[in-house]
Enzyme design. Sequence first.
Site, mmCIF file in Angstrom:
data_model
loop_
_atom_site.group_PDB
_atom_site.id
_atom_site.type_symbol
_atom_site.label_atom_id
_atom_site.label_comp_id
_atom_site.label_asym_id
_atom_site.label_seq_id
_atom_site.Cartn_x
_atom_site.Cartn_y
_atom_site.Cartn_z
ATOM 1 C CB SER A 149 -0.904 0.010 1.232
ATOM 2 O OG SER A 149 -1.603 1.236 1.350
ATOM 3 C CE1 TYR A 205 -6.527 5.119 -1.851
ATOM 4 C CE2 TYR A 205 -4.730 4.282 -0.490
ATOM 5 C CZ TYR A 205 -6.072 4.293 -0.846
ATOM 6 O OH TYR A 205 -6.958 3.482 -0.188
ATOM 7 C CB THR A 230 -6.966 2.614 -4.657
ATOM 8 O OG1 THR A 230 -6.335 1.385 -4.259
ATOM 9 C CG2 THR A 230 -8.317 2.715 -3.966
ATOM 10 C CE LYS A 282 -8.020 -3.288 -3.560
ATOM 11 N NZ LYS A 282 -8.985 -2.487 -2.767
ATOM 12 C CG HIS A 316 -11.882 0.787 -0.381
ATOM 13 N ND1 HIS A 316 -11.156 1.524 -1.271
ATOM 14 C CD2 HIS A 316 -11.139 0.780 0.762
ATOM 15 C CE1 HIS A 316 -10.044 1.957 -0.707
ATOM 16 N NE2 HIS A 316 -10.008 1.516 0.535
#
Length: 370
Positions: free
Chosen positions: A114, A137, A163, A234, A258
């Site tokens: 992440s 992100y 994402t 995603k 999510h």
Amino acid sequence: MPAAGALPANIHCAHDYEDLARQALEPAVFAHLAGGAGRDVAVRNNRAAFEALKITPRVLRDLKAGSTRLSLGGEARPHPIWLGPVAFQALFHAGAEVETARAAAAVGAGLVASTLSSVTLEEIAAAAGPDRWFQLYVQPAREATLDLVRRAEAAGYRALVVTVDAPVHAPGLTSLRAGFRGGQASANLAGWTAPEAAPAPGESRVFQGLMPAAPTWADIDWLRAQTALPLWLKGVMHPDDARAALAAGVDGLVVSNHGGRELDSAPSSLSALPPVRAAVGESFPLLFDGGIRCGEDVFKAIALGADGVMLGRLQAWALAAAGALGVGHMIKLLREELEVCMALAGCVDLADIRRAEVRAETWAGKEGPC
């Protein structure tokens, strides 16, 4: 709780790690992990969708050559289980993402690190196996986004997973009422300060304050031009968005709500899977995320169109209970549960699962094909 270096006692299935994590974590942290957005409606719906599906057993088939192997994106993998991106894993274990990376390497699971990790993406890469991807992100400043991309490339990550379903964060009432207040900082974003947009009097804190920094399709086009790494999106739940992603030249999609942590009235990830698969065609790479708790869930997701699945809460529960050993053990259990389900459903491989009979069933006994 187990001693260091020992497997937990009384773990009989992958989902048993939830109870151990409940004992290991502070109540507010466990509530944050287990809960979702709003009133947890989407979290419950993810599970209800799986529980409503039934798998028809098949008998007397020759399965001695059975296998969970697959090839995705030109790479061979031993099983269809990925560890999805879970933020701030130091909340769950002192070893944080390094422990998760060690587990993924040991059991041949794909790892998606992440952006919002407790340790840097470079530290995760050093502990991980070769099958590692980086979840991105998009940042308000393109310079910050590009910095993450270049660092991921240099650290040997093999794909970017962007994402796209969280342009704003929906508050979770379970988490807030338990007293969880967050406050974690991403090790990957040290040195970058997000610009603050203060809405003018009478303007919306959401639309004029937050949405100007939210990514759009233009950012996906820009990212596609910045890197040769495979680009996944995603959080795609609508067939039209899936078709737009194809037109943008992305390499794969993750069907995901999510984990129920954003739009509380979103449909279950599982219900979105068949229409997205129909929109992109049978050969386009498609992963699934949202509600996996056992091997039969993995089977059902593949039957409805996924090539593989990502784990979120299961991963964090096992990490909290027993670090890398727990995560590796949980994946081993999940894979074996999938193999048992395949054997009882008469499926010799993952392609066979796509031909299995999986149907919805209600308590009233009414059935319908999925």
